[in-house]
Scaffold this motif. Structure first.
Motif, mmCIF file in Angstrom:
data_model
loop_
_atom_site.group_PDB
_atom_site.id
_atom_site.type_symbol
_atom_site.label_atom_id
_atom_site.label_comp_id
_atom_site.label_asym_id
_atom_site.label_seq_id
_atom_site.Cartn_x
_atom_site.Cartn_y
_atom_site.Cartn_z
ATOM 1 N N GLY A 138 0.791 -1.228 0.000
ATOM 2 C CA GLY A 138 0.000 0.000 0.000
ATOM 3 C C GLY A 138 0.817 1.269 0.000
ATOM 4 N N TYR A 139 2.058 1.199 -0.510
ATOM 5 C CA TYR A 139 2.927 2.377 -0.526
ATOM 6 C C TYR A 139 3.575 2.523 -1.894
ATOM 7 N N PRO A 140 3.869 3.754 -2.321
ATOM 8 C CA PRO A 140 4.524 3.945 -3.616
ATOM 9 C C PRO A 140 5.955 3.424 -3.587
ATOM 10 N N MET A 141 6.394 2.863 -4.709
ATOM 11 C CA MET A 141 7.748 2.315 -4.771
ATOM 12 C C MET A 141 8.805 3.380 -4.504
ATOM 13 N N GLN A 142 8.472 4.633 -4.786
ATOM 14 C CA GLN A 142 9.433 5.725 -4.589
ATOM 15 C C GLN A 142 9.860 5.886 -3.135
ATOM 16 N N LYS A 143 9.101 5.296 -2.199
ATOM 17 C CA LYS A 143 9.468 5.382 -0.781
ATOM 18 C C LYS A 143 10.295 4.185 -0.308
ATOM 19 N N LEU A 144 10.385 3.161 -1.158
ATOM 20 C CA LEU A 144 11.168 1.982 -0.785
ATOM 21 C C LEU A 144 12.619 2.378 -0.542
ATOM 22 N N THR A 145 13.185 1.925 0.560
ATOM 23 C CA THR A 145 14.532 2.325 0.952
ATOM 24 C C THR A 145 15.378 1.084 1.176
ATOM 25 N N THR A 146 16.554 1.055 0.515
ATOM 26 C CA THR A 146 17.391 -0.138 0.571
ATOM 27 C C THR A 146 18.867 0.258 0.553
ATOM 28 N N ALA A 147 19.741 -0.748 0.523
ATOM 29 C CA ALA A 147 21.162 -0.478 0.734
ATOM 30 C C ALA A 147 22.036 -1.305 -0.204
ATOM 31 N N GLN A 148 23.279 -0.871 -0.342
ATOM 32 C CA GLN A 148 24.320 -1.658 -1.016
ATOM 33 C C GLN A 148 24.980 -2.532 0.050
ATOM 34 N N GLN A 149 24.561 -3.746 0.133
ATOM 35 C CA GLN A 149 24.999 -4.627 1.224
ATOM 36 C C GLN A 149 26.406 -5.157 0.956
ATOM 37 N N THR A 150 27.297 -4.944 1.924
ATOM 38 C CA THR A 150 28.710 -5.271 1.727
ATOM 39 C C THR A 150 29.290 -6.105 2.864
ATOM 40 N N HIS A 151 28.429 -6.785 3.628
ATOM 41 C CA HIS A 151 28.868 -7.675 4.711
ATOM 42 C C HIS A 151 29.714 -6.938 5.745
ATOM 43 N N GLU A 152 29.306 -5.698 6.047
ATOM 44 C CA GLU A 152 29.984 -4.911 7.069
ATOM 45 C C GLU A 152 29.026 -4.695 8.243
ATOM 46 N N ASP A 153 29.411 -3.833 9.176
ATOM 47 C CA ASP A 153 28.599 -3.666 10.387
ATOM 48 C C ASP A 153 28.050 -2.252 10.521
ATOM 49 N N HIS A 154 27.838 -1.580 9.381
ATOM 50 C CA HIS A 154 27.303 -0.221 9.411
ATOM 51 C C HIS A 154 25.784 -0.250 9.517
ATOM 52 N N VAL A 155 25.251 0.575 10.410
ATOM 53 C CA VAL A 155 23.803 0.711 10.616
ATOM 54 C C VAL A 155 23.412 2.139 10.245
ATOM 55 N N VAL A 156 22.398 2.293 9.409
ATOM 56 C CA VAL A 156 21.951 3.620 8.989
ATOM 57 C C VAL A 156 20.530 3.865 9.488
ATOM 58 N N ALA A 157 20.337 5.002 10.143
ATOM 59 C CA ALA A 157 19.002 5.446 10.533
ATOM 60 C C ALA A 157 18.386 6.203 9.354
ATOM 61 N N VAL A 158 17.249 5.725 8.887
ATOM 62 C CA VAL A 158 16.577 6.325 7.734
ATOM 63 C C VAL A 158 15.679 7.453 8.219
ATOM 64 N N GLY A 159 16.058 8.683 7.837
ATOM 65 C CA GLY A 159 15.250 9.857 8.098
ATOM 66 C C GLY A 159 14.698 10.393 6.793
ATOM 67 N N PRO A 160 14.131 11.595 6.794
ATOM 68 C CA PRO A 160 13.544 12.150 5.572
ATOM 69 C C PRO A 160 14.499 12.178 4.386
ATOM 70 N N ALA A 161 15.790 12.442 4.620
ATOM 71 C CA ALA A 161 16.756 12.557 3.526
ATOM 72 C C ALA A 161 17.062 11.211 2.876
ATOM 73 N N GLU A 162 16.851 10.109 3.615
ATOM 74 C CA GLU A 162 17.201 8.789 3.085
ATOM 75 C C GLU A 162 16.027 8.061 2.438
ATOM 76 N N ILE A 163 14.825 8.585 2.579
ATOM 77 C CA ILE A 163 13.651 7.898 2.030
ATOM 78 C C ILE A 163 13.801 7.726 0.518
ATOM 79 N N GLY A 164 13.625 6.505 0.045
ATOM 80 C CA GLY A 164 13.690 6.225 -1.385
ATOM 81 C C GLY A 164 15.071 5.891 -1.904
ATOM 82 N N CYS A 165 16.090 5.922 -1.057
ATOM 83 C CA CYS A 165 17.428 5.557 -1.520
ATOM 84 C C CYS A 165 17.425 4.108 -2.021
ATOM 85 N N GLY A 166 17.879 3.909 -3.240
ATOM 86 C CA GLY A 166 17.971 2.582 -3.816
ATOM 87 C C GLY A 166 16.686 2.036 -4.396
#
Length: 268
Positions: free
Chosen positions: A68-96
């Motif tokens: 029930g949401y537009p694909m433009q809001k889907l948010t994802t990552a370039q997974q590289t088997h590391e231990d980085h955690v990203v908090a998704v705020g307004p600026a990150e919505i739709g990345c990837g």
């Protein structure tokens, strides 16, 4: 108990009844219901595996439409088997959402407290972990292979939720989803030793039989979550092996490295 959910358009996913009963829309998708052609048949959600981008975007659109949401809001990552955690705020919505190039770089865990923002990571053997805070209304999606597990990524994500959202680990609910089981996860001795260096309990997740080493990533991630403060009865672990269940799931190992990706997703 986990539940296998089937939809009229052919899309299916496994979800945790524990998290679903608490109100979280989430799951780990199966293979069916998409438009990708072999060897990505049919609901491949990864843009980085050699599939036709047009097909992947249609698959993502279909999943988001179900949620029930537009694909433009889907948010994802370039997974590289590391231990980085990203908090998704307004600026990150739709990345990837529509391009691998603009997905969140060097990231294997994403979290948010924003409603209506579908988080998704791609899976094909590695362990998906979804952590939900029904009190502070926050959620995290984690991609945990053996490297991430050894780096204690699930526990670090719980700590990040405490810092960012004020989450109390005793309130958190977690789901360890479909991925490769110990029965099919042969590793090198050096990889097994990396688990043993984490301590006795983690060492018991690695073993050798007839010269073959294997690792139980499901149990290791359960231990990490419990060590981070989650109650044992707040953690639900799948019994679905991606490698063994060829009709349902993609598996990088089983399919010789040329295959699609399931999506581990959650949306508040």
């Amino acid at each position: 108990m986990t539940k296998w959910v089937e939809h009229g358009n052919g899309i299916c996913w496994e979800e945790s009844t524990l998290l679903a009963d608490a109100g979280l829309r989430h799951g780990v998708t199966g293979k069916s219901g998409g438009v990708s052609e072999a060897p990505f048949t049919s609901l491949n959600l990864g843009l980085h595996v050699g599939d036709q981008p047009k097909a992947v975007l249609e698959n993502r659109r279909r999943l988001c439409a179900l949620l029930g949401y537009p694909m433009q809001k889907l948010t994802t990552a370039q997974q590289t088997h590391e231990d980085h955690v990203v908090a998704v705020g307004p600026a990150e919505i739709g990345c990837g959402a529509g391009s691998y190039a603009d997905a969140l770089a060097h990231t294997d865990a994403i979290m948010t407290n924003l409603p209506g923002v579908p988080l998704m990571l791609c899976i094909a053997d590695c362990v998906p972990v979804i952590v939900y805070d029904p009190v502070k209304r926050a959620v995290a999606v984690i991609h945990d292979g053996w490297r991430g597990t050894v780096q204690r990524l699930a526990a670090k994500t719980v700590f990040a939720m405490r810092l960012a959202y004020g989450s109390d680990p005793k309130d958190l609910l977690a789901y360890v989803g479909p991925s490769i089981s110990r029965a099919h996860y042969e590793v090198s001795e050096s990889t097994a030793m990396a688990f043993r260096r984490l301590g006795t309990a983690y060492g018991n997740c690695a073993g050798e039989k007839d010269g073959v080493w294997s690792v139980d990533l499901w149990q290791a991630n359960r231990l990490l979550l419990e060590e981070a403060g989650l109650r044992p009865d707040h953690i639900e672990v799948t019994t679905s092996c991606a490698f063994a269940e060829e009709g349902k799931f993609f598996s990088y190992r089983r399919d010789g490295g040329h295959t699609g990706r399931m999506g581990a997703f959650a949306v508040l």
